[in-house]
Design a protein around this motif. Structure first.
Motif, PDB file in Angstrom:
ATOM      1  N   VAL A  54      -5.585  37.461  31.587  1.00  0.00           N
ATOM      2  CA  VAL A  54      -6.048  37.778  30.076  1.00  0.00           C
ATOM      3  C   VAL A  54      -6.702  36.271  30.079  1.00  0.00           C
ATOM      4  CG1 VAL A  54      -4.585  39.424  29.556  1.00  0.00           C
ATOM      5  CG2 VAL A  54      -3.926  37.306  28.905  1.00  0.00           C
ATOM      6  N   LEU A  55      -5.954  34.594  30.523  1.00  0.00           N
ATOM      7  CA  LEU A  55      -6.036  33.321  29.818  1.00  0.00           C
ATOM      8  C   LEU A  55      -6.726  32.357  31.282  1.00  0.00           C
ATOM      9  CD1 LEU A  55      -3.322  32.973  27.024  1.00  0.00           C
ATOM     10  CD2 LEU A  55      -6.116  32.819  26.957  1.00  0.00           C
ATOM     11  N   ASP A  56      -8.238  32.464  31.848  1.00  0.00           N
ATOM     12  CA  ASP A  56      -8.072  31.666  32.447  1.00  0.00           C
ATOM     13  C   ASP A  56      -7.544  29.717  31.975  1.00  0.00           C
ATOM     14  OD1 ASP A  56     -10.248  33.100  33.773  1.00  0.00           O
ATOM     15  OD2 ASP A  56     -11.936  32.752  32.116  1.00  0.00           O
ATOM     16  N   ALA A  57      -6.781  29.638  33.034  1.00  0.00           N
ATOM     17  CA  ALA A  57      -6.648  28.350  33.430  1.00  0.00           C
ATOM     18  C   ALA A  57      -7.774  26.996  34.129  1.00  0.00           C
ATOM     19  CB  ALA A  57      -5.381  28.381  34.582  1.00  0.00           C
ATOM     20  N   VAL A  58      -8.129  26.668  33.348  1.00  0.00           N
ATOM     21  CA  VAL A  58      -9.229  25.158  33.824  1.00  0.00           C
ATOM     22  C   VAL A  58      -7.813  23.758  34.113  1.00  0.00           C
ATOM     23  CG1 VAL A  58     -10.971  23.185  32.536  1.00  0.00           C
ATOM     24  CG2 VAL A  58     -10.676  26.082  31.765  1.00  0.00           C
ATOM     25  N   PHE A  59      -7.644  23.307  35.083  1.00  0.00           N
ATOM     26  CA  PHE A  59      -6.185  22.233  35.807  1.00  0.00           C
ATOM     27  C   PHE A  59      -7.121  21.193  35.254  1.00  0.00           C
ATOM     28  CE2 PHE A  59      -4.864  26.900  38.056  1.00  0.00           C
ATOM     29  CZ  PHE A  59      -3.527  26.733  37.147  1.00  0.00           C
ATOM     30  N   PRO A  60      -6.740  20.706  35.125  1.00  0.00           N
ATOM     31  CA  PRO A  60      -4.945  20.122  35.121  1.00  0.00           C
ATOM     32  C   PRO A  60      -4.798  20.791  33.231  1.00  0.00           C
ATOM     33  CG  PRO A  60      -5.445  18.014  34.897  1.00  0.00           C
ATOM     34  CD  PRO A  60      -6.658  18.670  35.120  1.00  0.00           C
ATOM     35  N   VAL A  61      -3.774  21.846  33.454  1.00  0.00           N
ATOM     36  CA  VAL A  61      -2.846  22.453  32.159  1.00  0.00           C
ATOM     37  C   VAL A  61      -2.424  21.517  31.387  1.00  0.00           C
ATOM     38  CG1 VAL A  61      -1.953  24.323  31.325  1.00  0.00           C
ATOM     39  CG2 VAL A  61      -4.088  24.426  33.156  1.00  0.00           C
ATOM     40  N   VAL A  62      -2.635  21.061  29.938  1.00  0.00           N
ATOM     41  CA  VAL A  62      -1.566  20.203  29.398  1.00  0.00           C
ATOM     42  C   VAL A  62      -1.237  21.945  28.209  1.00  0.00           C
ATOM     43  CG1 VAL A  62      -1.291  19.247  27.157  1.00  0.00           C
ATOM     44  CG2 VAL A  62      -2.449  18.396  29.061  1.00  0.00           C
ATOM     45  N   PRO A  63       0.274  21.549  28.895  1.00  0.00           N
ATOM     46  CA  PRO A  63       1.595  23.363  28.094  1.00  0.00           C
ATOM     47  C   PRO A  63       1.399  23.113  25.968  1.00  0.00           C
ATOM     48  CG  PRO A  63       2.511  21.955  28.684  1.00  0.00           C
ATOM     49  CD  PRO A  63       1.841  20.604  29.412  1.00  0.00           C
ATOM     50  N   GLY A  64       1.623  23.484  26.054  1.00  0.00           N
ATOM     51  CA  GLY A  64       1.835  23.374  24.516  1.00  0.00           C
ATOM     52  C   GLY A  64       1.146  23.979  23.265  1.00  0.00           C
ATOM     53  N   TRP A  65       1.452  24.787  22.374  1.00  0.00           N
ATOM     54  CA  TRP A  65      -0.123  25.175  21.542  1.00  0.00           C
ATOM     55  C   TRP A  65       1.273  25.039  20.139  1.00  0.00           C
ATOM     56  CZ3 TRP A  65      -0.313  30.883  23.906  1.00  0.00           C
ATOM     57  CH2 TRP A  65      -0.882  31.233  24.904  1.00  0.00           C
ATOM     58  N   ASP A  66       1.927  24.148  19.792  1.00  0.00           N
ATOM     59  CA  ASP A  66       2.628  24.324  18.026  1.00  0.00           C
ATOM     60  C   ASP A  66       2.264  22.698  18.091  1.00  0.00           C
ATOM     61  OD1 ASP A  66       3.592  26.703  16.935  1.00  0.00           O
ATOM     62  OD2 ASP A  66       5.243  26.609  18.023  1.00  0.00           O
ATOM     63  N   VAL A  67       2.234  22.594  17.371  1.00  0.00           N
ATOM     64  CA  VAL A  67       1.915  20.618  16.842  1.00  0.00           C
ATOM     65  C   VAL A  67       2.278  20.811  15.229  1.00  0.00           C
ATOM     66  CG1 VAL A  67      -0.200  20.827  16.446  1.00  0.00           C
ATOM     67  CG2 VAL A  67       0.069  18.946  18.090  1.00  0.00           C
ATOM     68  N   SER A  68       3.385  19.191  15.120  1.00  0.00           N
ATOM     69  CA  SER A  68       2.888  18.785  14.094  1.00  0.00           C
ATOM     70  C   SER A  68       2.615  17.211  14.615  1.00  0.00           C
ATOM     71  CB  SER A  68       4.300  18.864  12.995  1.00  0.00           C
ATOM     72  OG  SER A  68       5.107  17.679  14.106  1.00  0.00           O
ATOM     73  N   GLY A  69       1.654  16.802  13.371  1.00  0.00           N
ATOM     74  CA  GLY A  69       1.682  15.268  13.750  1.00  0.00           C
ATOM     75  C   GLY A  69       0.410  14.905  12.773  1.00  0.00           C
ATOM     76  N   VAL A  70      -0.326  13.941  12.602  1.00  0.00           N
ATOM     77  CA  VAL A  70      -1.435  13.220  11.726  1.00  0.00           C
ATOM     78  C   VAL A  70      -2.761  13.378  12.041  1.00  0.00           C
ATOM     79  CG1 VAL A  70      -1.449  10.454  10.362  1.00  0.00           C
ATOM     80  CG2 VAL A  70       0.575  11.792  11.667  1.00  0.00           C
ATOM     81  N   VAL A  71      -3.448  13.465  11.112  1.00  0.00           N
ATOM     82  CA  VAL A  71      -4.882  13.896  11.702  1.00  0.00           C
ATOM     83  C   VAL A  71      -5.596  12.271  12.272  1.00  0.00           C
ATOM     84  CG1 VAL A  71      -6.950  14.021  10.710  1.00  0.00           C
ATOM     85  CG2 VAL A  71      -5.675  15.512  10.376  1.00  0.00           C
ATOM     86  N   VAL A  72      -5.972  11.638  12.873  1.00  0.00           N
ATOM     87  CA  VAL A  72      -6.478  10.801  13.211  1.00  0.00           C
ATOM     88  C   VAL A  72      -8.174  10.437  12.854  1.00  0.00           C
ATOM     89  CG1 VAL A  72      -6.969   8.709  15.123  1.00  0.00           C
ATOM     90  CG2 VAL A  72      -5.393  10.214  15.220  1.00  0.00           C
ATOM     91  N   ARG A  73      -9.010  11.509  13.421  1.00  0.00           N
ATOM     92  CA  ARG A  73     -10.481  11.420  12.690  1.00  0.00           C
ATOM     93  C   ARG A  73     -10.730  13.122  12.987  1.00  0.00           C
ATOM     94  NH1 ARG A  73     -11.539   9.096  17.251  1.00  0.00           N
ATOM     95  NH2 ARG A  73     -12.869  10.004  18.246  1.00  0.00           N
ATOM     96  N   PRO A  74     -11.097  12.806  11.438  1.00  0.00           N
ATOM     97  CA  PRO A  74     -11.573  14.916  11.266  1.00  0.00           C
ATOM     98  C   PRO A  74     -13.231  14.991  12.760  1.00  0.00           C
ATOM     99  CG  PRO A  74     -11.727  13.965   9.642  1.00  0.00           C
ATOM    100  CD  PRO A  74     -11.334  12.617  10.580  1.00  0.00           C
ATOM    101  N   GLY A  75     -13.546  15.761  12.991  1.00  0.00           N
ATOM    102  CA  GLY A  75     -14.989  16.507  13.563  1.00  0.00           C
ATOM    103  C   GLY A  75     -16.100  16.137  12.236  1.00  0.00           C
ATOM    104  N   ALA A  76     -17.512  16.218  12.763  1.00  0.00           N
ATOM    105  CA  ALA A  76     -18.485  16.149  12.148  1.00  0.00           C
ATOM    106  C   ALA A  76     -18.402  17.131  11.448  1.00  0.00           C
ATOM    107  CB  ALA A  76     -19.257  15.507  12.607  1.00  0.00           C
ATOM    108  N   ALA A  77     -18.386  18.515  11.284  1.00  0.00           N
ATOM    109  CA  ALA A  77     -18.518  19.086  10.311  1.00  0.00           C
ATOM    110  C   ALA A  77     -17.277  19.720   8.946  1.00  0.00           C
ATOM    111  CB  ALA A  77     -18.663  21.051  11.127  1.00  0.00           C
ATOM    112  N   VAL A  78     -15.959  19.197  10.171  1.00  0.00           N
ATOM    113  CA  VAL A  78     -14.795  19.075   9.180  1.00  0.00           C
ATOM    114  C   VAL A  78     -14.561  18.268   7.858  1.00  0.00           C
ATOM    115  CG1 VAL A  78     -12.395  18.920   9.684  1.00  0.00           C
ATOM    116  CG2 VAL A  78     -13.384  19.979  11.401  1.00  0.00           C
ATOM    117  N   THR A  79     -13.990  19.232   7.262  1.00  0.00           N
ATOM    118  CA  THR A  79     -14.086  18.297   5.186  1.00  0.00           C
ATOM    119  C   THR A  79     -12.918  19.347   5.408  1.00  0.00           C
ATOM    120  OG1 THR A  79     -15.278  21.297   4.437  1.00  0.00           O
ATOM    121  CG2 THR A  79     -16.903  19.151   4.669  1.00  0.00           C
TER     122      THR A  79
END
Length: 316
Positions: A54-79
């Motif tokens: 059900v999920l294509d793998a584009v190798f190399p794969v970085v694992p992990g779906w959960d995260v906590s952290g700090v915003v460095v830079r929002p994308g151009a459309a992100v407000t």
């Protein structure tokens, strides 16, 4: 940047720690400096190829779906977010490649919410996937109401422990299966612990003779069959592990990223409704050991990988 990746499916030994290319930040993405990433059973199932249909793998794969952290830079459309904002996220896309076990991740804005102020980065990393799963099952699929009796399986685990707290907050009486070592823990969450295994049906009926109003199955197989027979006449059943639940008239739930749901969980954490128990943390370079421990299947709460910012800031 430094991170974990795998170039083929396999056991924990395929996980490599080293240099990875810095993430590109699309218009609807947010570059997040990762402080912690929780490890979930789905991570090693992806690593071993179980989700390949059900999920294509584009190798190399970085694992992990959960995260906590700090915003460095929002994308151009992100407000919604600005540099310096502390965030949590269930960063799942419809393919495997750009995960959270790295110094940085470019997270779609739809996967993020503000981090609870009352939780550490380690605790907060354990909230998104497990919390969203519990919330979407109890509130949306089962529609649990005040005064109902809910049976939660594996009540001391990552999903189960949050499900007990959410169901109790909704005003339900919560019965939770757990091993002997975790029964006091389930009580502290607001549940009534029950031993799983042989005789479970009799133990549940002893506490709820008319049957339970809702069952949250996290185990599947025989447990699902037993659970279906414990329902009250209008009872509801949902499973996150076994699609056969549909044969019993129940719902199969695969958690979805949802910024609004995640924001609600963050609010509840700040209100003292939800807590996250971190059983153990590992440094990023020992992610393989975190996978091994998670794969043993006896986790109380969450296992979390942490990023030591003092060791280097990466290239992003």
């Amino acid at each position: 940047m430094k991170g974990i990746s795998y170039r083929r499916y396999g056991g924990p030994e395929v996980l490599e720690y080293g240099e990875l290319r810095d993430p590109k930040v699309g218009p609807d993405q947010v570059l997040v400096e990762v402080r912690a990433a929780a490890v979930n059973p789905v991570d090693w199932k992806c690593r071993e190829g179980y989700l390949d249909p059900v999920l294509d793998a584009v190798f190399p794969v970085v694992p992990g779906w959960d995260v906590s952290g700090v915003v460095v830079r929002p994308g151009a459309a992100v407000t919604e977010f600005a540099p310096g904002d502390e965030v949590i996220g269930y960063v799942r896309e419809d393919f495997l490649s750009r995960g959270t076990c790295a110094e940085y991740v470019a997270a779609p804005v739809r996967t993020l919410a503000r981090k609870p102020r009352t939780l550490s980065f380690e605790e907060a990393a354990g909230l998104p996937l497990a919390g969203l799963t519990a919330y979407q099952v109890l509130v949306k699929a089962l529609q649990v109401k005040r005064g109902e009796t809910v049976l939660v399986h594996a009540a001391a685990g990552g999903v189960g422990s949050l499900a007990v707290q959410i169901a109790a907050h909704l005003g339900a009486r919560v019965l939770g299966t757990a091993g002997e070592a975790n029964r006091d823990y389930v009580r502290t969450l607001g549940g009534e612990p029950l031993a799983y295994g042989e005789g479970l049906a009799e133990r549940v009926r002893g506490l709820a003779p008319e049957g339970v109003d809702a069952v949250f199955d996290t185990v599947g197989g025989d447990t699902l069959t037993v659970s279906a027979n414990l329902l009250a006449p209008e009872g509801r059943l949902a499973s996150i592990t076994d699609r056969e639940v549909r044969e019993y008239g129940g719902r199969y739930v695969f958690v979805r990223p949802d910024a609004e749901d995640l924001a609600r969980l963050s609010e509840w954490a700040d209100q003292g409704v939800l807590s996250v128990h971190v059983q153990r943390t590992f440094p990023l370079e020992r992610t393989a050991d975190a996978h091994r421990l998670n794969q043993e299947g006896h986790t109380r709460g969450k296992i979390v990988v942490t990023v030591d910012r003092a060791s280097g800031e990466g290239g992003a």
